[in-house]
Write a protein that holds these residues in place. Structure first.
Motif, PDB file in Angstrom:
ATOM      1  N   UNK A  90       6.038   3.826 -15.681  1.00  0.00           N
ATOM      2  CA  UNK A  90       7.354   4.188 -15.170  1.00  0.00           C
ATOM      3  C   UNK A  90       8.436   3.224 -15.647  1.00  0.00           C
ATOM      4  N   UNK A  91       8.039   2.117 -16.264  1.00  0.00           N
ATOM      5  CA  UNK A  91       9.018   1.156 -16.784  1.00  0.00           C
ATOM      6  C   UNK A  91       9.487   1.506 -18.195  1.00  0.00           C
ATOM      7  N   UNK A  92       8.987   2.619 -18.761  1.00  0.00           N
ATOM      8  CA  UNK A  92       9.346   2.975 -20.137  1.00  0.00           C
ATOM      9  C   UNK A  92      10.848   3.151 -20.357  1.00  0.00           C
ATOM     10  N   UNK A  93      11.598   3.807 -19.457  1.00  0.00           N
ATOM     11  CA  UNK A  93      13.052   3.889 -19.683  1.00  0.00           C
ATOM     12  C   UNK A  93      13.708   2.517 -19.786  1.00  0.00           C
ATOM     13  N   UNK A  94      13.296   1.582 -18.914  1.00  0.00           N
ATOM     14  CA  UNK A  94      13.850   0.229 -18.965  1.00  0.00           C
ATOM     15  C   UNK A  94      13.488  -0.464 -20.267  1.00  0.00           C
ATOM     16  N   UNK A  98      15.967  -1.780 -23.312  1.00  0.00           N
ATOM     17  CA  UNK A  98      15.906  -3.146 -23.828  1.00  0.00           C
ATOM     18  C   UNK A  98      15.665  -3.161 -25.332  1.00  0.00           C
ATOM     19  N   UNK A  99      14.838  -2.228 -25.822  1.00  0.00           N
ATOM     20  CA  UNK A  99      14.555  -2.151 -27.253  1.00  0.00           C
ATOM     21  C   UNK A  99      15.813  -1.809 -28.041  1.00  0.00           C
ATOM     22  N   UNK A 100      16.659  -0.923 -27.497  1.00  0.00           N
ATOM     23  CA  UNK A 100      17.912  -0.568 -28.173  1.00  0.00           C
ATOM     24  C   UNK A 100      18.828  -1.783 -28.257  1.00  0.00           C
ATOM     25  N   UNK A 101      18.938  -2.518 -27.143  1.00  0.00           N
ATOM     26  CA  UNK A 101      19.778  -3.726 -27.139  1.00  0.00           C
ATOM     27  C   UNK A 101      19.251  -4.740 -28.154  1.00  0.00           C
ATOM     28  N   UNK A 106      19.484  -8.132 -32.903  1.00  0.00           N
ATOM     29  CA  UNK A 106      18.580  -9.026 -33.636  1.00  0.00           C
ATOM     30  C   UNK A 106      19.198  -9.561 -34.919  1.00  0.00           C
ATOM     31  N   UNK A 107      19.737  -8.684 -35.749  1.00  0.00           N
ATOM     32  CA  UNK A 107      20.259  -9.113 -37.047  1.00  0.00           C
ATOM     33  C   UNK A 107      21.490  -9.999 -36.911  1.00  0.00           C
ATOM     34  N   UNK A 108      22.492  -9.652 -36.102  1.00  0.00           N
ATOM     35  CA  UNK A 108      23.637 -10.557 -35.925  1.00  0.00           C
ATOM     36  C   UNK A 108      23.228 -11.923 -35.365  1.00  0.00           C
TER      37      UNK A 108
END
Length: 330
Positions: A90-94, A98-101, A106-108
């Protein structure tokens, strides 16, 4: 001639999609063909009609989708935990938010921290993997919707019902929806198919999922003679493999056609696996609660991505090769 060149990419991708779909609709690559066709068509239309507002939805989607997705996933996480309780699944949406953020930052961050070139290259490769992941996610979301929405006017010899968890000996609302959708199909085609409830017994279940579904089917008016239990499977792959073997034993025709009834978020993966195991079947979906759909669909996409890992391996392999060349001639 210029107009032909303008529309040529859309025509090519459209032709490839139609050819591939006609040959076999249960393929993951169809999702990309459809996505590229839609993107090229919108771009060509904007240029041809000189109506740049046509591309506005695309621009807004590119600009704001990450932010909207993050907000939506966080809200969905709160709703899901309130209704279902907290668990890792159930934590997959969270985790997705976080993965999108992390993907955007990451690169900047690596550049601002003046990290070594090899590390920046690694972050760039991971960012490219993330870009492919999100492109694939959008393409699958679009195509899976199309696949389960297109009407199928066929008569099925067998109707396979995919199992899900039980509450003691009773069906959960999710599983009851699948059984009732299968019963609707059975009634719609004159009650002439054999229903195959498919699902074994979990460690915390009192009876097999197949037996629980069969009891519900009999309560809905399906005679026991038209129910064939597959009560050994514990995964989607086993659902289909064992059901295929059961159907082969009971069928009086050489290539019977089956329907796979499952939740709408699960339809496309079930259809893909059916193709892989050699089962002649179409996927049909039952409705899923809106609050639960994002979590379930993310889980489905991750399961499919595990089978199609080679784009990520290719990207990381190119990074490794370039890094070795860089270090060798440094």
């Amino acid at each position: 001639m210029a107009d032909v060149a303008l529309w040529l990419p859309a025509i090519v991708w459209g032709a490839i999609f139609l050819w591939s779909y006609w040959r076999e609709p249960r393929q993951f690559r169809n999702a990309f063909f459809l996505f590229f066709f839609c993107a090229c068509t919108l771009g060509a239309a904007a240029v041809f009609f000189k109506q740049w507002w046509i591309t506005l939805p695309i621009a807004l989607a590119v600009a704001f989708t990450p932010v909207i997705t993050i907000v939506f996933m966080l809200v969905n996480e709160v709703m899901l935990v309130k209704r279902e309780g907290f668990s890792l699944s159930h934590a997959l949406p969270l985790l997705f938010a976080c993965a999108i953020v992390a993907w955007f930052g990451a690169l900047p961050v690596a550049h601002a921290a003046r990290l070594p070139g090899v590390v920046v290259g690694f972050v760039l490769a991971v960012t490219a993997c993330g870009a492919w992941f999100f492109l694939s996610f959008a393409a699958m979301l679009l195509y899976s919707w199309l696949y389960r929405s297109l009407p199928r006017r066929r008569r099925y010899d067998f109707i396979i019902i995919h199992g899900a968890g039980l509450k003691g000996k009773e069906l959960t609302p999710l599983l009851a929806g699948r059984v009732e959708r299968a019963c609707e199909l059975w009634n719609a085609q004159g009650r002439r198919a054999t229903l195959v409830p498919s699902g074994g017994q979990g460690e915390d279940e009192e009876i097999s999922e197949a037996e629980a579904m069969a009891r519900h089917l009999r309560a809905l008016g399906v005679p026991a003679s038209q129910i064939a239990l597959e009560d050994r499977s514990t995964t989607t792959w086993e659902n289909l493999s064992f059901s295929r073997d059961l159907i082969a034993e009971r069928s009086s025709v050489p290539d019977p056609r089956s329907a796979l009834v499952t939740s709408d978020y699960h339809v496309f993966r079930a259809a893909m696996y059916a193709r892989a195991v050699g089962l002649n079947a179409d996927g049909l979906g039952s409705r899923t609660a809106r609050y639960y759909f994002p979590t379930a669909f993310i889980r489905e996409f991750i399961a499919i991505s595990r089978r199609y890992w080679w784009p990520y391996a290719t990207i990381m392999g190119l990074w490794a090769a370039c890094t070795l060349v860089f270090l060798a001639f440094r």
